[in-house]
Write an enzyme that holds these catalytic residues in place. Structure first.
Site, PDB file in Angstrom:
ATOM      1  N   LYS A  71       0.591  -1.539  -0.502  1.00 28.06           N
ATOM      2  CA  LYS A  71       0.022  -0.107  -0.040  1.00 28.06           C
ATOM      3  C   LYS A  71       0.836   1.242  -0.463  1.00 28.06           C
ATOM      4  O   LYS A  71       1.777   1.217   0.733  1.00 28.06           O
ATOM      5  CB  LYS A  71      -1.202   0.129   1.294  1.00 28.06           C
ATOM      6  CG  LYS A  71      -2.215   1.171   0.952  1.00 28.06           C
ATOM      7  CD  LYS A  71      -2.831   0.796   2.321  1.00 28.06           C
ATOM      8  CE  LYS A  71      -2.243   1.398   3.716  1.00 28.06           C
ATOM      9  NZ  LYS A  71      -3.309   1.409   4.966  1.00 28.06           N
ATOM     10  N   ALA A 224      -2.784   8.080  17.288  1.00 27.52           N
ATOM     11  CA  ALA A 224      -1.442   8.293  16.842  1.00 27.52           C
ATOM     12  C   ALA A 224      -1.025   7.442  15.385  1.00 27.52           C
ATOM     13  O   ALA A 224      -0.995   5.805  15.952  1.00 27.52           O
ATOM     14  CB  ALA A 224      -0.826   8.075  18.131  1.00 27.52           C
ATOM     15  N   ASP A 225      -0.714   8.123  14.382  1.00 29.90           N
ATOM     16  CA  ASP A 225       0.010   6.975  13.586  1.00 29.90           C
ATOM     17  C   ASP A 225       1.536   8.366  12.912  1.00 29.90           C
ATOM     18  O   ASP A 225       1.727   7.604  12.081  1.00 29.90           O
ATOM     19  CB  ASP A 225      -0.643   6.829  12.699  1.00 29.90           C
ATOM     20  CG  ASP A 225      -1.251   8.603  11.872  1.00 29.90           C
ATOM     21  OD1 ASP A 225      -0.596   9.446  12.234  1.00 29.90           O
ATOM     22  OD2 ASP A 225      -1.429   8.219  10.835  1.00 29.90           O
TER      23      ASP A 225
END
Length: 331
Positions: A71, A224-225
């Protein structure tokens, strides 16, 4: 042999959410068994555009099926206001691991929404109290809708509290679900008191206080990424049975990344990863447990699982558009 093109409507129609939840659960279990290959997520930071790209490749062998995918996804917060585009755009290539043939090129934005909700549902199923019937949501964006849809498949949710700084988004959420749930707009503190809480915001300073959470609340920390993001009080993370999706990703960019970098949290504060819990190698919730937290950063194996469901569903229905992507040169 042709490649199947699946747009966002195709993915939404044929990636059935309960099936995606089952596939994501199988992917977590496969990961615990060592039946996956998942290189670390790579980032291309673009500060001049206030955004970044992320590449997420993985292979999953989940017993009855195996698949590989990559992805290519971004986070550009200025897109909605400056370019009339979504903050997150994703494209996924789904491949046959035996031949490497690209079986499908599909929208990755809807896919990301579905697999993120599915992961929260899997965690909730293993970590929330069995009789959980209330869900709090902080952040009324697109993911909040999927969180409710997914979590309601694993718990009998009756009451929903949606918190957001935008009253119009809150009301839109209430209107959308009012015929299925007892849903109301509320404060973050009111949402935090529910049996299950999902937080889906991009904040970099905690907005959920420890004292607001119920004694047996299960928290899905979704927002949170990236490094620097942080939704929850450090004391919450210290007090909870703390489950993560992936050690490398969570310490780098998950909910725990800020207190981890500051030395507030260490390995001793982590209960374990979700995969071994799903596989039955580690206990989920026990009667002695109180507060539980799942730190979800989003894994490429989840994308593979969701893509598998979308592709198989679309092929079975004769949906999507076939096109020739690979030439006839066999050298």
């Amino acid at each position: 042999m042709q490649t199947l093109l699946l747009g966002p409507d195709d993915v939404a129609d044929y990636a059935d959410l309960p099936a995606v939840i089952d596939a994501v659960s199988a992917a977590f279990a496969a990961d615990a068994r060592g039946d996956t290959i998942m290189p670390a997520k790579s980032y291309i930071d673009l500060p001049e555009y206030n955004g970044d790209f992320r590449s997420m490749p993985a292979y999953v062998h989940a017993g009855e099926w195996d698949a590989a995918a990559v992805k290519w996804v971004n986070v550009h917060p200025d897109n909605p206001t400056d370019h009339d585009l979504p903050t997150v755009l994703g494209t996924l290539i789904y491949s046959d691991p035996e031949t490497a043939f690209p079986l499908s090129v599909m929208d990755g934005t809807v896919l990301t929404r579905l697999r993120t909700g599915a992961a929260a549902a899997v965690a909730t199923d293993h970590l929330a109290v069995p009789d959980a019937d209330s869900l709090g949501l902080v952040g009324a964006g697109t993911q909040s809708y999927t969180q409710l849809e997914a979590i309601a498949t694993v718990r009998d949710i009756e009451t929903v509290v949606i918190a957001d700084r935008d009253p119009e988004k809150q009301q839109a959420f209430v209107d959308h679900f009012s015929d299925r749930f007892e849903v109301r707009a509320g404060s973050i503190a009111e949402a935090a008191g529910c049996d299950v809480l999902s937080t889906i915001t991009p904040v970099e300073s905690p907005i959920v206080e420890r004292s607001w959470l119920g004694d047996r609340t299960h928290v899905n920390a979704i927002g949170a990424d990236a490094a620097g993001k942080h939704e929850h009080d450090d004391q919450t993370l210290l007090d909870a049975k703390l489950v993560i999706d992936d050690y490398e990703q969570c310490t780098h960019s998950g909910e725990i990344n800020v207190p981890w970098s500051a030395g507030v949290l260490s390995d001793a504060d982590l209960y374990g990863e979700l995969g071994p819990i799903v596989a039955g190698d580690l206990d989920g919730r026990t009667p002695e447990d109180g507060l539980t937290v799942f730190d979800s950063t989003g894994l490429a194996i989840q994308d593979v699982a969701a893509a598998h469901v979308a592709y198989e569903g679309a092929r079975a229905a004769g949906a999507g558009t076939d096109f020739e992507l690979v030439g006839t040169d066999r050298t």
